[in-house]
Design a protein around this motif. Structure first.
Motif, PDB file in Angstrom:
ATOM      1  N   LYS A   1      89.735  -4.717  33.878  1.00  0.00           N
ATOM      2  CA  LYS A   1      90.756  -4.317  32.920  1.00  0.00           C
ATOM      3  C   LYS A   1      91.815  -3.497  33.641  1.00  0.00           C
ATOM      4  CE  LYS A   1      87.714  -4.323  28.889  1.00  0.00           C
ATOM      5  NZ  LYS A   1      87.117  -3.519  27.792  1.00  0.00           N
ATOM      6  N   ALA A   2      93.065  -3.686  33.230  1.00  0.00           N
ATOM      7  CA  ALA A   2      94.180  -3.027  33.915  1.00  0.00           C
ATOM      8  C   ALA A   2      94.053  -1.516  33.889  1.00  0.00           C
ATOM      9  CB  ALA A   2      95.504  -3.460  33.287  1.00  0.00           C
ATOM     10  N   GLU A   3      93.548  -0.974  32.783  1.00  0.00           N
ATOM     11  CA  GLU A   3      93.482   0.486  32.651  1.00  0.00           C
ATOM     12  C   GLU A   3      92.235   1.090  33.275  1.00  0.00           C
ATOM     13  OE1 GLU A   3      91.435  -1.017  28.863  1.00  0.00           O
ATOM     14  OE2 GLU A   3      93.085  -1.629  30.191  1.00  0.00           O
ATOM     15  N   SER A   4      91.344   0.250  33.808  1.00  0.00           N
ATOM     16  CA  SER A   4      90.113   0.760  34.397  1.00  0.00           C
ATOM     17  C   SER A   4      90.395   1.508  35.700  1.00  0.00           C
ATOM     18  CB  SER A   4      89.127  -0.382  34.681  1.00  0.00           C
ATOM     19  OG  SER A   4      89.574  -1.157  35.773  1.00  0.00           O
TER      20      SER A   4
ATOM     21  N   GLY B   1      96.912  -7.155  30.533  1.00  0.00           N
ATOM     22  CA  GLY B   1      95.909  -6.122  30.352  1.00  0.00           C
ATOM     23  C   GLY B   1      94.755  -6.234  31.329  1.00  0.00           C
ATOM     24  N   TYR B   2      94.864  -7.175  32.262  1.00  0.00           N
ATOM     25  CA  TYR B   2      93.819  -7.356  33.269  1.00  0.00           C
ATOM     26  C   TYR B   2      94.465  -7.447  34.649  1.00  0.00           C
ATOM     27  CZ  TYR B   2      90.808  -8.413  29.303  1.00  0.00           C
ATOM     28  OH  TYR B   2      90.122  -8.324  28.135  1.00  0.00           O
ATOM     29  N   ARG B   3      93.699  -7.158  35.673  1.00  0.00           N
ATOM     30  CA  ARG B   3      94.187  -7.259  37.046  1.00  0.00           C
ATOM     31  C   ARG B   3      93.039  -7.656  37.975  1.00  0.00           C
ATOM     32  NH1 ARG B   3      92.773  -2.277  39.558  1.00  0.00           N
ATOM     33  NH2 ARG B   3      92.162  -0.721  37.995  1.00  0.00           N
TER      34      ARG B   3
END
Length: 226
Positions: A98-101, A174-176
């Protein structure tokens, strides 16, 4: 039933999107299909393509006389039933998060409580099974299922081949994908372990095509279209 003298049956693993795909007309295409065509032409044989959803299924059929030649990642476990040529391409294994992880590197993967989605029987599943000591592998039916399940909220990350993971980020904000790799997956041509004569012929062909650059042209052309 065994293949006839002038028919070669090629197992095409559609679970590896970098090497094989389904074309708009429903037929398989991609790097492995192109190589299969070259092998059949060189051996003056008819090409028969047998598609599989995952690499694990191809390996399962190795002793069932269901195919003659396959295209899989080299792995010590698989070498118990398969005979591999030298690699013809190396693919990067990494993870989708997840992008915010807070994940920044694959070196952070192996921690207690971390759940990593993988395609059951895929080369990176076998590799991570040997390497991880603390994290848990959540084995799904295929590499794509591992990605889809993660996108639906299950697991802390999805491991796989870089290109399909990057495609998932392009389609799902929202993912990377992490910038580094947990391993290099060497892809080769293989036959059933007992078929040493066919293995020798294919290995010699592959060596010639690698030396004259014709194989790399196929790879470069197919990758440019992805």
């Amino acid at each position: 039933m065994s293949a006839t003298v002038n028919t070669l049956r090629f197992a095409i693993n559609l679970g590896n999107a970098v090497l094989a795909k389904t074309l708009p007309d429903g037929q398989p295409g991609g790097i492995t299909v192109e190589i299969a065509s070259r092998i059949a032409a060189e051996m003056d044989a008819t090409r028969q393509l047998i598609t599989y959803p995952t690499a694990g299924k191809v390996v399962e059929d190795a002793q069932n006389d269901a195919w003659d030649i396959a295209f899989l990642a080299i792995d010590p476990k698989r070498e118990e039933v398969l005979r591999f040529t030298q690699p013809y391409i190396a693919i990067q294994g990494t993870v989708l998060v997840k992008a915010e992880s807070g994940w920044q590197s694959v070196e952070q993967m192996d921690k207690e409580g971390v759940v990593i989605n993988v395609g059951k029987g895929a080369a990176y599943d076998l590799y991570l099974t040997r390497q991880l000591q603390h994290a848990t592998l959540n084995r799904l039916s295929s590499s794509q299922a591992a990605i889809d399940t993660f996108l639906k909220g299950e697991g802390d990350m999805a491991a796989g081949i870089r290109q399909p993971l990057e495609r998932a980020t392009a389609e799902n904000p929202g993912y990377r994908v992490l910038p580094d790799n947990f391993g290099q997956i060497n892809q080769a041509i293989c036959v059933a372990r007992m078929n040493s004569k066919l293995h020798e012929k294919i290995a010699n062909m592959l060596t010639q095509w690698q030396q004259d650059g014709s194989l790399q042209k196929i790879i470069d052309r197919e990758l440019s279209e992805q």
